[in-house]
Design a protein around this motif. Structure first.
Motif, PDB file in Angstrom:
ATOM      1  N   THR A 105    -125.555 -43.327 -40.411  1.00 52.63           N
ATOM      2  CA  THR A 105    -126.739 -42.513 -39.668  1.00 52.63           C
ATOM      3  C   THR A 105    -126.456 -41.975 -38.619  1.00 52.63           C
ATOM      4  OG1 THR A 105    -127.126 -44.731 -38.497  1.00 52.63           O
ATOM      5  CG2 THR A 105    -128.164 -44.461 -40.723  1.00 52.63           C
ATOM      6  N   VAL A 106    -126.974 -40.730 -38.313  1.00 56.30           N
ATOM      7  CA  VAL A 106    -126.690 -40.094 -37.111  1.00 56.30           C
ATOM      8  C   VAL A 106    -128.107 -39.517 -36.483  1.00 56.30           C
ATOM      9  CG1 VAL A 106    -126.919 -37.781 -38.517  1.00 56.30           C
ATOM     10  CG2 VAL A 106    -125.594 -38.047 -36.183  1.00 56.30           C
ATOM     11  N   GLU A 107    -128.182 -39.460 -35.084  1.00 53.44           N
ATOM     12  CA  GLU A 107    -129.361 -38.889 -34.489  1.00 53.44           C
ATOM     13  C   GLU A 107    -129.250 -37.448 -34.227  1.00 53.44           C
ATOM     14  OE1 GLU A 107    -133.160 -39.603 -33.099  1.00 53.44           O
ATOM     15  OE2 GLU A 107    -131.763 -41.000 -33.813  1.00 53.44           O
ATOM     16  N   ASP A 132    -133.978 -38.214 -44.689  1.00 58.20           N
ATOM     17  CA  ASP A 132    -134.532 -38.501 -43.338  1.00 58.20           C
ATOM     18  C   ASP A 132    -135.225 -40.053 -43.056  1.00 58.20           C
ATOM     19  OD1 ASP A 132    -136.911 -38.656 -44.813  1.00 58.20           O
ATOM     20  OD2 ASP A 132    -137.593 -36.733 -44.279  1.00 58.20           O
ATOM     21  N   ALA A 133    -135.797 -40.252 -42.129  1.00 50.28           N
ATOM     22  CA  ALA A 133    -136.369 -41.732 -41.839  1.00 50.28           C
ATOM     23  C   ALA A 133    -137.445 -42.208 -42.772  1.00 50.28           C
ATOM     24  CB  ALA A 133    -137.022 -41.566 -40.296  1.00 50.28           C
ATOM     25  N   SER A 134    -137.993 -41.097 -43.373  1.00 41.32           N
ATOM     26  CA  SER A 134    -139.203 -41.448 -44.684  1.00 41.32           C
ATOM     27  C   SER A 134    -138.428 -41.575 -45.777  1.00 41.32           C
ATOM     28  CB  SER A 134    -140.138 -40.440 -44.743  1.00 41.32           C
ATOM     29  OG  SER A 134    -139.658 -39.276 -45.145  1.00 41.32           O
ATOM     30  N   GLY A 135    -137.060 -41.434 -46.055  1.00 40.07           N
ATOM     31  CA  GLY A 135    -136.420 -41.627 -47.289  1.00 40.07           C
ATOM     32  C   GLY A 135    -136.301 -40.491 -48.202  1.00 40.07           C
ATOM     33  N   PRO A 164    -134.400 -24.986 -40.065  1.00 39.38           N
ATOM     34  CA  PRO A 164    -133.585 -26.227 -39.366  1.00 39.38           C
ATOM     35  C   PRO A 164    -134.195 -27.375 -39.636  1.00 39.38           C
ATOM     36  CG  PRO A 164    -134.052 -24.284 -37.915  1.00 39.38           C
ATOM     37  CD  PRO A 164    -134.485 -24.012 -39.128  1.00 39.38           C
ATOM     38  N   ALA A 165    -133.295 -28.535 -39.792  1.00 36.15           N
ATOM     39  CA  ALA A 165    -133.988 -29.730 -40.025  1.00 36.15           C
ATOM     40  C   ALA A 165    -134.648 -30.542 -38.621  1.00 36.15           C
ATOM     41  CB  ALA A 165    -133.059 -30.828 -40.551  1.00 36.15           C
ATOM     42  N   PRO A 166    -135.600 -31.108 -38.745  1.00 35.65           N
ATOM     43  CA  PRO A 166    -136.258 -31.519 -37.493  1.00 35.65           C
ATOM     44  C   PRO A 166    -135.252 -32.558 -36.647  1.00 35.65           C
ATOM     45  CG  PRO A 166    -137.713 -31.879 -38.968  1.00 35.65           C
ATOM     46  CD  PRO A 166    -136.443 -31.200 -39.814  1.00 35.65           C
ATOM     47  N   ALA A 167    -135.458 -32.488 -35.427  1.00 36.90           N
ATOM     48  CA  ALA A 167    -134.535 -33.639 -34.840  1.00 36.90           C
ATOM     49  C   ALA A 167    -135.076 -34.976 -35.130  1.00 36.90           C
ATOM     50  CB  ALA A 167    -134.594 -33.392 -33.393  1.00 36.90           C
ATOM     51  N   GLY A 168    -133.846 -36.029 -35.007  1.00 32.72           N
ATOM     52  CA  GLY A 168    -134.334 -37.277 -35.669  1.00 32.72           C
ATOM     53  C   GLY A 168    -133.168 -37.970 -36.077  1.00 32.72           C
ATOM     54  N   ARG A 169    -133.554 -39.167 -36.768  1.00 40.07           N
ATOM     55  CA  ARG A 169    -132.441 -40.035 -37.373  1.00 40.07           C
ATOM     56  C   ARG A 169    -132.250 -39.874 -38.789  1.00 40.07           C
ATOM     57  NH1 ARG A 169    -128.773 -43.788 -36.146  1.00 40.07           N
ATOM     58  NH2 ARG A 169    -129.546 -43.729 -34.096  1.00 40.07           N
ATOM     59  N   TYR A 170    -131.172 -39.365 -39.425  1.00 40.71           N
ATOM     60  CA  TYR A 170    -130.831 -39.145 -40.783  1.00 40.71           C
ATOM     61  C   TYR A 170    -130.030 -40.214 -41.127  1.00 40.71           C
ATOM     62  CZ  TYR A 170    -133.637 -34.864 -40.213  1.00 40.71           C
ATOM     63  OH  TYR A 170    -134.515 -33.941 -39.773  1.00 40.71           O
ATOM     64  N   ILE A 172    -126.750 -40.571 -44.250  1.00 41.17           N
ATOM     65  CA  ILE A 172    -125.750 -39.774 -45.083  1.00 41.17           C
ATOM     66  C   ILE A 172    -125.169 -40.735 -46.007  1.00 41.17           C
ATOM     67  CG2 ILE A 172    -123.700 -38.390 -45.158  1.00 41.17           C
ATOM     68  CD1 ILE A 172    -124.207 -37.746 -41.782  1.00 41.17           C
ATOM     69  N   ARG A 173    -125.460 -40.291 -47.270  1.00 39.44           N
ATOM     70  CA  ARG A 173    -124.916 -41.040 -48.496  1.00 39.44           C
ATOM     71  C   ARG A 173    -124.048 -40.317 -49.354  1.00 39.44           C
ATOM     72  NH1 ARG A 173    -130.961 -42.926 -50.199  1.00 39.44           N
ATOM     73  NH2 ARG A 173    -131.430 -43.968 -48.399  1.00 39.44           N
TER      74      ARG A 173
END
Length: 222
Positions: A105-107, A132-135, A164-170, A172-173
């Motif tokens: 994961t990354v912020e 993203d955080a919602s899956g 651009p992807a919104p800032a937040g936690r993602y 990575i798979r």
């Protein structure tokens, strides 16, 4: 209204409502105490039953052991102080450098991207999903591994539509084979060392967007 403790009337502090505590006695036994007791034992021994040589040598051995332990404790304390100073110097040199750590994961900061590497098991395509955080999968990429081992990759921070992807936690798979149901692979991300904490367990690196990780978890420093 001042409360007076009747148990402390004999003390000047008792008249002010403050309880006094008896001073604590030091019950530890040092080298001087040990030597003094052994000397008194020799002075007061029964002339008809003098201290046997083996007993005397045994007590001398005990004295030497006590002295050796105290000297060892002093040396260990000095060594710990030197090691702590060395850790402080090492910590100062790490700030501002890039560190590679195994995370999933990354912020993501606004307008930022992510780079790192994937541990490929063999040559072939690797599918990388950014979730993203919602899956929801915001970006899917395919990376070609030339051989088994570390395969470099990066995400520019853009979604599938190029925005651009919104800032937040993602999350990575990475999966081998480039398709669903493939074998999961280790993902390692690179981030800048913002600061270093010196904890009892050792150095802890505070990485930008990746959180805090012990020095032992760092795969590579750039």
């Amino acid at each position: 209204m001042t409360m007076i403790n009747p148990q402390n009337n004999d003390s000047p502090w008792g008249s002010m409502g403050l309880a006094t505590q008896a001073p604590q006695r030091d019950t530890s036994m040092g080298q001087a105490d040990f030597l003094r007791l052994m000397t008194e034992q020799l002075k007061n021994q029964d002339p008809l039953k003098p201290l046997a040589n083996t007993e005397f040598l045994g007590q001398l051995a005990q004295f030497s052991t006590v002295q050796g332990i105290e000297e060892m404790q002093s040396a260990m304390g000095a060594m710990a102080s030197v090691m702590e100073s060395d850790q402080t110097l090492r910590a100062a040199a790490l700030v501002g450098r890039d560190a590679l750590v195994q995370v999933d994961t990354v912020e993501l900061a606004p307008g930022a991207g992510v780079k790192g590497e994937i541990g490929a098991r063999s040559a072939g395509p690797i599918q990388v999903d950014i979730v993203d955080a919602s899956g929801a999968t915001v970006r899917r990429m395919t990376v070609q591994a030339g051989a088994a081992g570390a395969t470099a990759w990066q995400w520019d921070g853009l979604a599938e539509d190029g925005s651009p992807a919104p800032a937040g936690r993602y999350s990575i798979r990475a999966t081998a084979g480039g398709g669903e149901g493939g074998e999961g692979l280790d993902v390692r991300l690179a981030a800048r060392v913002d600061s270093v904490s010196i904890e009892p367990s050792g150095l802890v690196l505070n990485l930008s967007g990746l959180g805090s990780h012990p020095l032992s978890a760092i795969r590579r420093l750039g």
